[in-house]
Design a protein around this motif. Structure first.
Motif, short mmCIF file in Angstrom:
data_model
loop_
_atom_site.label_atom_id
_atom_site.label_comp_id
_atom_site.label_asym_id
_atom_site.label_seq_id
_atom_site.Cartn_x
_atom_site.Cartn_y
_atom_site.Cartn_z
N LEU A 1 -25.62 -23.68 -17.41
CA LEU A 1 -25.36 -23.11 -18.72
C LEU A 1 -23.85 -22.88 -18.83
O LEU A 1 -23.28 -22.11 -18.06
CB LEU A 1 -26.10 -21.78 -18.89
N PRO A 2 -23.20 -23.56 -19.77
CA PRO A 2 -21.73 -23.41 -19.89
C PRO A 2 -21.33 -21.94 -20.01
O PRO A 2 -21.92 -21.17 -20.77
CB PRO A 2 -21.42 -24.18 -21.18
N GLY A 3 -20.34 -21.57 -19.22
CA GLY A 3 -19.82 -20.22 -19.25
C GLY A 3 -20.54 -19.24 -18.36
O GLY A 3 -20.08 -18.10 -18.19
N GLU A 4 -21.66 -19.63 -17.77
CA GLU A 4 -22.41 -18.72 -16.89
C GLU A 4 -21.83 -18.77 -15.49
O GLU A 4 -21.50 -19.85 -14.98
CB GLU A 4 -23.88 -19.12 -16.87
N SER A 5 -21.71 -17.63 -14.85
CA SER A 5 -21.15 -17.58 -13.50
C SER A 5 -21.76 -16.43 -12.72
O SER A 5 -22.61 -15.69 -13.23
CB SER A 5 -19.62 -17.40 -13.59
N GLY A 6 -21.33 -16.29 -11.48
CA GLY A 6 -21.75 -15.17 -10.65
C GLY A 6 -23.24 -15.16 -10.37
O GLY A 6 -23.88 -16.21 -10.20
N LEU A 7 -23.82 -13.96 -10.36
CA LEU A 7 -25.22 -13.79 -10.00
C LEU A 7 -26.14 -14.48 -10.99
O LEU A 7 -27.15 -15.09 -10.59
CB LEU A 7 -25.57 -12.31 -9.90
N ASP A 8 -25.84 -14.42 -12.27
CA ASP A 8 -26.70 -15.07 -13.26
C ASP A 8 -26.77 -16.57 -13.01
O ASP A 8 -27.85 -17.17 -13.11
CB ASP A 8 -26.19 -14.81 -14.68
N ALA A 9 -25.65 -17.20 -12.68
CA ALA A 9 -25.65 -18.63 -12.41
C ALA A 9 -26.44 -18.94 -11.15
O ALA A 9 -27.20 -19.92 -11.11
CB ALA A 9 -24.21 -19.14 -12.27
N ARG A 10 -26.28 -18.13 -10.12
CA ARG A 10 -27.02 -18.37 -8.88
C ARG A 10 -28.51 -18.19 -9.10
O ARG A 10 -29.32 -18.98 -8.60
CB ARG A 10 -26.53 -17.41 -7.78
#
Length: 612
Positions: free
Chosen positions: A448-457
């Motif tokens: 998901l573009p712009g998603e990072s950190g724990l949410d991305a994992r």
């Protein structure tokens, strides 16, 4: 729900191979105890075993619809939960129906829309259509892979079936297992499209395969998409509840007795409560079943994935809802019976190595089938809503499948330790196989573009479970239930719910600081507080020492006989597992004993040729 099989051969006249098709179809008799049918053309042959669930007098298969350009014939397994709406739409398009079955709706839907039929379906299904107008075979599997579907390419076509045993009954196919097949068996990896038998494949979830004289073509018609989630917490909880209400209402439709499989956990209890809510206006009371073991309270041992006993919570739900409930109590003698293991291994076509949990599921379903033909199960809620403990501890960051990782505290993973012999371990290199499988699975996760950190994992972790872990459990649930002619429906696998919850941010999925926050919030008012607040506890195993002693004795007999199955596993470790006191057997030793016995049964039943 049914069993399907078939054969397409462009260089053979299959009308002269009736005995072969009959043999293939007979292997599916457990999946369809109510009726059998076969159909032949020059280059195509279809076989079907029926479990009658909707339109009991009608719906016989294989089913054929005539068109001005030629006939279209189909064998179908599963349920289209929106068949009533589709039938109304097709009638508006000029179609006339001869039955009330969903099978005819799907077939006429293909005549109307061609392959685009799949965009209209809500359900669980695996079906094959022979289109005489173009001499092509169309094979379709549902979006989540709830219904199994295997195929084997030949020099001039394909052989297919609901289960490998149907394909193995064809004279062109030999029961050979190579290195990758063994890797799948021993690694707890379920690679989409992979079957353990050499040359055999699965139709992947959400896939269409078309065969014509030019060869096979594959197309994915559905996969999980990553999209921004813009609903508030309140809106999200309300939409989850709205979806669940619609899903359960649809999946309760049947012309045969229905029930729920109740474990006393949040998932199955929520489905049982929703079922009660929808059936009450019709004057019906929910019937539910649970598995239990003698003296379980005395012998129970808490483990990571099953920290509490089910029975007190099961009874709390039954009392709260007033449903008709029955515990199916299975003792060590029943669970350890070689005939039961043969049935369980034969149902799955593989030596899965989880022993009593397969054996007990088979016996549970056999007991339920005496009363009901359709059962609703809470399977897959943990994958959808994030219920497993490794979603919430350091294992979620491991560079492997989280269910295989070990906690830093040292808790055992589901693999339960090493099982294969030194020689086989060197050949298979399971660590590399798992690592490669993990990297492939991670690469398939849509970012998901712009998603990072724990949410991305956690998007990656969720995707791993919804495309890999869930396939292991759905295949097991289907095989064990259909082995006794019981149709198990899995409401949490409705693709609308899966897609919606997949995109909810991890902080929203855990907004109350716990697992499965969205499901709990959506159904809490229907449940006893003790059940709504219960921690995840997986399908139970027996801790009866008499069972452990029985499988130790049976494994010792394998060692004494020099059984060929023993050559695949760590013989010294197995010998040690057979001699330790029953109450001192570790989880890893228990899994090794189960694997050895499953392998022994598998060798005797399938006589596989192992090529390493």
């Amino acid at each position: 729900m049914c069993g399907i099989t078939g054969w397409v051969a462009y260089q053979r006249d299959l009308s002269s191979h009736r005995d072969d098709l009959e043999a293939m179809t007979r292997t599916m008799s457990c999946r369809g105890p109510d009726a059998a049918g076969t159909w032949y053309a020059r280059h195509a042959a279809l076989g079907h075993r029926r479990l009658a669930v909707i339109d009991l007098p009608g719906g016989a298969q294989p089913m054929t619809v005539g068109t001005p350009e030629g006939d279209v014939s189909m064998v179908y397994s599963g349920e289209a939960y929106n068949f009533t709406e589709l039938r109304d739409e097709l009638r508006r398009q000029g179609h006339r129906f001869d039955t009330d079955s969903d099978t005819e709706v799907v077939l006429r839907g293909y005549v109307q829309w061609g392959e685009e039929l799949v965009e209209h379906l809500n359900g669980m299904y695996a079906f094959a259509i022979w289109d005489a107008r173009s001499e092509r075979l169309v094979m379709v599997r549902d979006r989540m892979g709830i219904k199994p579907f295997y195929y084997y390419e030949t020099d001039d076509g394909v052989v297919f079936g609901s289960e490998p045993k149907a394909i193995l009954a064809n004279p062109l196919v030999s029961p050979v297992v190579g290195r990758d097949g063994l890797r799948e068996l021993f690694s707890f990896v379920k690679t989409p499209g992979m079957a353990i038998w050499e040359g055999m494949r699965e139709v992947r979830p959400g896939e269409i395969i078309v065969l014509d004289r030019a060869g096979l073509r594959r197309r994915t018609y559905w996969r999980l998409r990553s999209e921004p989630h813009t609903d508030s917490r309140e809106e999200t909880v309300a939409h989850v509840r709205e979806l669940l209400d619609d899903i359960v209402k649809r999946q309760l439709v049947a012309d045969v007795p229905r029930c729920t499989l109740l474990s006393g956990g949040l998932d199955s209890s929520a489905l049982t409560a929703l079922s009660a809510l929808h059936l009450a206006p019709q004057g019906e009371t929910v019937r539910s079943f649970a598995v239990d073991f003698p003296d379980q309270d005395k012998h129970f041992q808490a483990i990571d994935v099953a920290p509490t006993q089910d029975t007190p919570y099961v009874h709390a739900v039954a009392e709260h809802l007033g449903n008709r409930h029955e515990d199916i109590v299975l003792d060590g003698a029943a669970l350890s019976a070689p005939a039961v293991r043969r049935a369980a291994v034969g149902a799955r076509d593989i030596p899965a190595g989880i022993g009593d949990r397969d054996n007990s599921l088979y016996l549970l379903f056999a007991a339920v089938r005496k009363h009901s033909t359709v059962a609703l199960s809470g399977e897959s809620a943990d994958e959808v809503f994030g219920g497993y403990p490794w979603f919430h501890d350091d294992r979620r960051h491991a560079e492997t499948f989280p269910w295989m990782a070990r906690q830093h505290s040292g808790a055992q993973s589901l693999q339960g330790g090493r099982q294969v012999s030194d020689d086989l371990a060197a050949v298979l290199d399971l660590e590399a196989y798992v690592a490669d499988s993990y990297r492939t699975a991670v690469a398939e996760t849509p970012p998901l573009p712009g998603e990072s950190g724990l949410d991305a994992r956690m998007r990656v972790v969720s995707h791993l479970h919804l495309t890999r872990m869930v396939q292991i459990l759905l295949d097991r649930k289907d095989r064990m239930s259909m082995a006794v002619g019981l149709e198990v429906r899995v409401p949490f696998c409705d693709h609308r719910l899966v897609q919606y919850v997949f995109n909810a941010p991890w902080s929203l999925k855990t907004f109350d600081g716990r697992e499965k926050s969205l499901l709990r919030a959506a159904t809490r008012e229907l449940l006893p507080a003790s059940v709504a607040d219960r921690k995840k506890s997986g399908y139970p195993g027996t801790f009866d020492p008499s069972y452990v002693t029985a499988i130790q004795d049976q494994a010792a007999d394998l060692l004494t006989a020099g059984h060929p199955a023993v050559g695949l596993i760590d013989e010294r470790a197995l010998s040690a597992a057979t001699t330790v006191a029953a109450d001192a057997v570790t989880q890893g030793q228990r899994m090794l004993l189960e694997r050895a016995l499953d392998l022994g049964t598998w060798f005797e039943t399938y006589r596989p040729e192992i090529r390493v």
